[in-house]
Design a protein around this motif. Structure first.
Motif, mmCIF file in Angstrom:
data_model
loop_
_atom_site.group_PDB
_atom_site.id
_atom_site.type_symbol
_atom_site.label_atom_id
_atom_site.label_comp_id
_atom_site.label_asym_id
_atom_site.label_seq_id
_atom_site.Cartn_x
_atom_site.Cartn_y
_atom_site.Cartn_z
ATOM 1 N N GLU A 153 0.919 -1.244 0.059
ATOM 2 C CA GLU A 153 -0.166 0.107 -0.075
ATOM 3 C C GLU A 153 1.061 1.168 0.076
ATOM 4 O OE1 GLU A 153 -2.317 -0.763 3.308
ATOM 5 O OE2 GLU A 153 -3.542 1.122 2.836
ATOM 6 N N MET A 156 2.218 2.543 -3.180
ATOM 7 C CA MET A 156 1.053 3.427 -4.227
ATOM 8 C C MET A 156 0.899 4.791 -3.707
ATOM 9 S SD MET A 156 -0.148 0.873 -5.756
ATOM 10 C CE MET A 156 -0.120 -0.748 -5.606
ATOM 11 N N VAL A 157 0.979 4.971 -2.368
ATOM 12 C CA VAL A 157 0.981 6.387 -1.853
ATOM 13 C C VAL A 157 1.849 7.303 -2.263
ATOM 14 C CG1 VAL A 157 0.391 7.567 0.360
ATOM 15 C CG2 VAL A 157 -0.432 5.148 -0.036
ATOM 16 N N PRO A 160 0.895 7.908 -6.616
ATOM 17 C CA PRO A 160 -0.212 7.169 -7.143
ATOM 18 C C PRO A 160 -0.294 7.150 -8.677
ATOM 19 C CG PRO A 160 -0.863 9.006 -5.510
ATOM 20 C CD PRO A 160 0.848 8.921 -5.448
ATOM 21 N N ASP A 161 -0.284 8.494 -8.946
ATOM 22 C CA ASP A 161 -0.532 8.480 -10.709
ATOM 23 C C ASP A 161 0.337 7.754 -11.407
ATOM 24 O OD1 ASP A 161 -2.430 10.179 -9.997
ATOM 25 O OD2 ASP A 161 -1.629 12.019 -10.504
ATOM 26 N N GLY A 164 0.185 3.995 -10.675
ATOM 27 C CA GLY A 164 -1.134 3.465 -11.383
ATOM 28 C C GLY A 164 -0.782 3.367 -12.840
ATOM 29 N N SER A 187 -3.122 4.596 4.732
ATOM 30 C CA SER A 187 -3.398 5.525 3.488
ATOM 31 C C SER A 187 -4.968 5.857 3.266
ATOM 32 C CB SER A 187 -3.098 4.888 2.397
ATOM 33 O OG SER A 187 -3.655 3.556 2.370
ATOM 34 N N TYR A 191 -8.157 5.973 -2.684
ATOM 35 C CA TYR A 191 -7.308 5.710 -3.950
ATOM 36 C C TYR A 191 -7.509 4.289 -4.549
ATOM 37 C CZ TYR A 191 -4.219 2.609 -1.356
ATOM 38 O OH TYR A 191 -3.949 1.600 -0.586
ATOM 39 N N GLN A 194 -9.498 3.146 -7.801
ATOM 40 C CA GLN A 194 -8.776 3.752 -8.925
ATOM 41 C C GLN A 194 -7.533 2.783 -9.354
ATOM 42 O OE1 GLN A 194 -7.932 7.590 -7.785
ATOM 43 N NE2 GLN A 194 -10.321 7.643 -7.033
ATOM 44 N N LEU A 195 -6.975 2.161 -8.429
ATOM 45 C CA LEU A 195 -6.092 1.253 -8.730
ATOM 46 C C LEU A 195 -6.334 -0.122 -9.432
ATOM 47 C CD1 LEU A 195 -3.864 0.943 -5.254
ATOM 48 C CD2 LEU A 195 -3.298 2.105 -7.194
#
Ligand code: C2E
Ligand code: MG
Ligand code: MG
Ligand code: MG
Length: 291
Positions: A153, A156-157, A160-161, A164, A187, A191, A194-195
């Motif tokens: 996790e 990702m944080v 993220p963009d 992703g 987190s 989000y 969207q992942l």
């Protein structure tokens, strides 16, 4: 201080502050030679499908049998390798070795499920990460559908963009994405929908305390419901008892991994394991969960 960091870090950080530098240097040297002398091994841990009782995937977990430091957990040396800039070499090795193993098991009809490999934040942010992974798949001949990448996790944080879109590329290729240690990353949940991930792994800390602490029951149940609503599969990590397994089955958890089913095993041992339970593990006649 070393005490506050817990028992896993004592090996390297029990020295006084002024010795920390040279200690790290020793580890750095040892990691370097481990890479060059091919000292690492990979253990494979089965991930069970709780409906069919079949091994659906295996997680590749690096092992470092090291004479100088004794058994050293990857929880210690992987972060150090990240810090020292050695992680990419180690990861490339793990990925290639695990893919080759997968190809061999497929060829010998020992195991044809997915091989899950852990990726850390630094690797995922490499500009050529897609080429690296594609290159290993081509070189080894493992089909992309037979590979899963585990990402925490926290990774990702951090971006993220960018992360992703890289993950979406992998998904488009047929590679599975597992979110590892879910529930420990502090987190925002916003989000998650969207992942481009298809599997959530519930962190073992919630499974461990399923009886001692009512709040862990609430957390595990909530994660399972959320995953179902998002159309994601769930792997419960760290399942050690029949009661934990029965609890998870009752709550509709699709998959589980833990010592109860099988520990991480070196290839020969995993091979025996896979052959023994080819006829599927019977999970139904085990002790019922009683809360
Ligand atoms: P992880 O990816 O969350 O892996 C699960 C950890 O839980 C493994 O620890 C596994 O041996 C342990 N485990 C499995 N079943 C049980 C159980 O029933 N009870 C308990 N208490 N533990 C269980 P391990 O092998 O020591 O690995 C620790 C962490 O090191 C991994 O956590 C992963 O984050 C990292 N790691 C391991 N191999 C690699 C690798 O090749 N590359 C990278 N980047 N990280 C790795
Ligand atoms: Mg993992
Ligand atoms: Mg995990
Ligand atoms: Mg972990």
């Amino acid at each position: 201080s070393s005490k506050r960091q817990g028992r896993n870090t004592i090996n390297f950080y029990c020295a006084e502050d002024d010795q920390k530098g040279s200690n790290s240097l020793n580890v750095l040297n040892a990691l370097h030679s481990a890479i060059h002398n091919d000292e690492f091994k990979i253990a494979y841990q089965p991930v069970m499908n709780l409906q069919s009782g079949l091994v659906e995937s295996v997680e590749a977990l690096i092992r470092w049998p090291n004479a100088q430091f004794g058994y050293t957990s990857p929880e210690i040396f992987i972060p150090l390798a990240e810090k020292f800039g050695l992680i990419c070499q180690i990861s490339d090795w793990v990925l290639e070795k695990a893919c080759l193993q997968g190809v061999e098991w497929r060829k010998n009809q020992i195991f044809d499920g997915r091989i899950a490999v852990n990726l850390c934040a630094r690797e995922l942010r490499l500009p050529n990460i897609v080429e690296r992974i594609t290159g290993v798949l081509e070189k080894t001949g493992l089909p992309p559908e037979a590979l899963a990448l585990e990402i925490t996790e926290g990774t990702m944080v951090s971006a993220p963009d960018k992360v992703g879109s890289v993950l979406q590329t992998f998904r488009n290729m047929g590679i599975s994405i597992y979110i590892d240690d879910f529930g420990t990353g502090y987190s925002s949940l916003s989000y998650l929908p969207q992942l481009p991930a298809n599997v959530l792994k519930i962190d073992k800390s919630f499974i461990e305390g399923l009886y001692q602490e009512e709040k862990n029951v609430v957390i595990a149940t909530t994660i399972l419901q959320m995953a179902q609503n998002l159309g994601m599969a769930v792997i419960a990590e760290g399942v050690e008892t029949a009661s934990q397994m029965q609890f998870l089955r009752k709550k509709g958890c699709s998959h589980a991994q833990g010592y109860y089913f099988g520990e991480p095993m070196l290839p020969a041992a995993f091979q025996d394991f896979a052959c023994q339970i080819k006829s599927t593990m019977d999970l139904s006649d085990r002790t019922d969960y009683t809360a």
